[in-house]
Design an enzyme around this catalytic site. Structure first.
Site, PDB file in Angstrom:
ATOM      1  N   HIS A   1       0.836  -1.197   0.000  1.00  0.00           N
ATOM      2  CA  HIS A   1       0.000   0.000   0.000  1.00  0.00           C
ATOM      3  C   HIS A   1       0.873   1.250   0.000  1.00  0.00           C
ATOM      4  CE1 HIS A   1      -3.838  -2.040   0.620  1.00  0.00           C
ATOM      5  NE2 HIS A   1      -3.232  -2.816   1.496  1.00  0.00           N
TER       6      HIS A   1
ATOM      7  N   TYR B   1      -8.937   3.832   8.235  1.00  0.00           N
ATOM      8  CA  TYR B   1      -9.062   4.044   9.674  1.00  0.00           C
ATOM      9  C   TYR B   1     -10.189   5.050   9.892  1.00  0.00           C
ATOM     10  CZ  TYR B   1      -4.439   1.881  10.249  1.00  0.00           C
ATOM     11  OH  TYR B   1      -3.365   1.007  10.247  1.00  0.00           O
TER      12      TYR B   1
ATOM     13  N   PRO C   1      -2.567  -1.983  18.614  1.00  0.00           N
ATOM     14  CA  PRO C   1      -2.355  -2.271  17.189  1.00  0.00           C
ATOM     15  C   PRO C   1      -2.660  -1.125  16.243  1.00  0.00           C
ATOM     16  CG  PRO C   1      -4.377  -3.296  17.956  1.00  0.00           C
ATOM     17  CD  PRO C   1      -3.716  -2.734  19.169  1.00  0.00           C
TER      18      PRO C   1
ATOM     19  N   LYS D   1       2.708  -1.208  14.807  1.00  0.00           N
ATOM     20  CA  LYS D   1       4.127  -1.137  15.168  1.00  0.00           C
ATOM     21  C   LYS D   1       4.669  -2.394  15.856  1.00  0.00           C
ATOM     22  CE  LYS D   1       5.074   2.735  13.454  1.00  0.00           C
ATOM     23  NZ  LYS D   1       4.630   2.230  12.165  1.00  0.00           N
TER      24      LYS D   1
ATOM     25  N   TYR E   1       4.235   6.151  10.290  1.00  0.00           N
ATOM     26  CA  TYR E   1       3.485   4.960   9.860  1.00  0.00           C
ATOM     27  C   TYR E   1       4.347   4.020   9.030  1.00  0.00           C
ATOM     28  CZ  TYR E   1      -0.581   2.177   8.607  1.00  0.00           C
ATOM     29  OH  TYR E   1      -1.475   1.129   8.464  1.00  0.00           O
TER      30      TYR E   1
END
Length: 395
Positions: A76, A205, A296, A300, A388
């Site tokens: 992604h 998200y 989560p 990480k 991220y």
């Protein structure tokens, strides 16, 4: 008891930290033996999600373990943040100078690591019992275990012992004088695996007044999704119809429809953060979940475990090359610099995207303002993207 078996590094735990460390050591000609109380089948069949930072996926390829990753994983170049029925794309690749993330479940990573290590002649003892690390900090560190119930105890003696036995393991208790930091979040995640085609081309998200939701891809035919729930929720209170209703509501967006399918796995997990301030004592080191846990939301956990393995490998490599113990002595400090940054990011993403019943209306509005800022400011979006995709190992 049989005579001790000698090796250079004894690794307790065949999770990400232990297996990556074993591969790195093997490539450098340093011997190791891995012990795990679970069977190989239990390790490989415990389904867990996984998002690999750019450098983690690159490391798998560098170790010769990238064939199935490149064939089956989903890469992604961005993620989407959703609130107020609006979905905002963050172009990770453009914001970070070309870095991306790879969605590849943790148990698939472990299958590749185990198969590769066994093929190279690496030693892994699965399903062992009565693992005892009480002499792991001696001048000649030892670990005793039984290969199976009723078998005679055996002893592994090495120069170093590495506890990669997870948050419920015993290795951490032998690190004396440590201070532990804990945070328990007042919500959990209900996760499902679904037989369905992808509903969206990247991870979503979503923050909704009813709670958080996450849309993720597992494969072309299996998807993973989550909704915020009570941390002690009885899964029986969530029949499939209720789960789909919550997902449809929380992920709703004009002009888009969530694709439903057969739910074949579901479960509830609580969210927590944990860090111990000491990760070593003499010849004993701990890595991965034995030393730190993150919620989560920031993706990480696995990556932190692999970073620990890389830092510890560098120290062991220096030691066995005759370069002294400088990197080994600095192991805790080196790891914790990265750990605390990942803890901060994971806490930030968690508080940003979840509805916290312990917060008042003012605090809830602050989170909405933060979302509006992140999705409208390039500087804020870049900061999120850099964290991220993974901060540099040497940064």
């Amino acid at each position: 008891m049989t005579h001790p078996t000698r090796t250079q590094v004894v690794i307790v735990g065949a999770g990400p930290a232990g297996l990556f460390l074993a591969h790195l050591l093997h490539r450098q000609g340093i011997e190791s033996v891995i012990l795990d109380i679970r069977t190989r089948e239990e390790i490989e069949q415990t389904i867990r999600a996984g998002v690999l930072e750019q450098w983690t996926a690159d490391l798998m390829r560098d170790l010769g373990l990238g064939e199935r990753l490149d064939r089956e994983a989903h890469v992604h170049s961005g993620i989407s943040l959703q609130y107020g029925r609006e979905r905002c794309h963050l172009d990770l690749e453009e914001l970070t100078g070309g870095k991306r993330v790879t969605v590849y479940p943790q148990h698939e990573v472990l299958r590749d690591l185990i198969a590769g290590h066994v093929e190279q002649g690496g030693q892994i003892h699965f399903g062992v019992q009565d693992v005892d690390l009480s002499r792991a900090t001696d001048d000649r560190p030892q670990v005793t275990f039984r290969r199976r119930a009723g078998s005679p105890p055996e002893t592994l003696e090495g120069n170093f012992v590495v506890g990669c036995d997870g948050s419920q393991g015993h290795s951490r208790q032998y690190i004396e004088g440590r201070i532990e930091y804990h945070k328990l979040y007042p919500f959990g995640w209900l996760g499902i695996l679904v037989e369905a085609p992808p509903s969206y081309h990247e991870l979503v998200y979503a923050r909704h007044e009813r709670g958080f939701a996450l849309l993720s891809t597992r494969s072309d035919t299996v998807q993973r999704m989550y909704i915020q729930c009570e941390p002690t929720e009885d899964i029986a209170a969530y029949p499939d119809e209720r789960i789909w209703q919550e997902l449809q509501t929380r992920l709703a967006m004009d002009g888009w429809q969530l694709t439903e399918g057969r739910i074949f796995q579901k479960g509830v997990v609580g969210l927590r953060s944990f860090v111990t301030d000491r990760m070593q004592r003499g010849p004993l080191f701990i890595a991965g979940d034995a030393a730190h846990i993150v919620p989560p939301t920031g993706a990480k956990g696995l990556n932190l475990a692999v970073a620990d393995a890389v830092y510890l490998f560098r120290g062991l490599e220096q030691h066995y090359a005759g370069g002294g113990r400088a990197r080994l002595d600095a192991y805790t400090d080196t790891c914790l610099r990265r750990v605390w940054r990942a803890e901060r990011f994971s806490w930030y993403m968690t508080t940003l995207l979840h509805v916290n019943p312990e917060e008042n209306a003012f605090e809830q509005r602050i989170h909405m303002a933060d979302l509006e800022y992140v999705t409208s400011s390039r500087a804020a979006a870049t900061a999120l993207a850099e964290n991220y995709v993974g901060l540099p190992l040497d940064g």
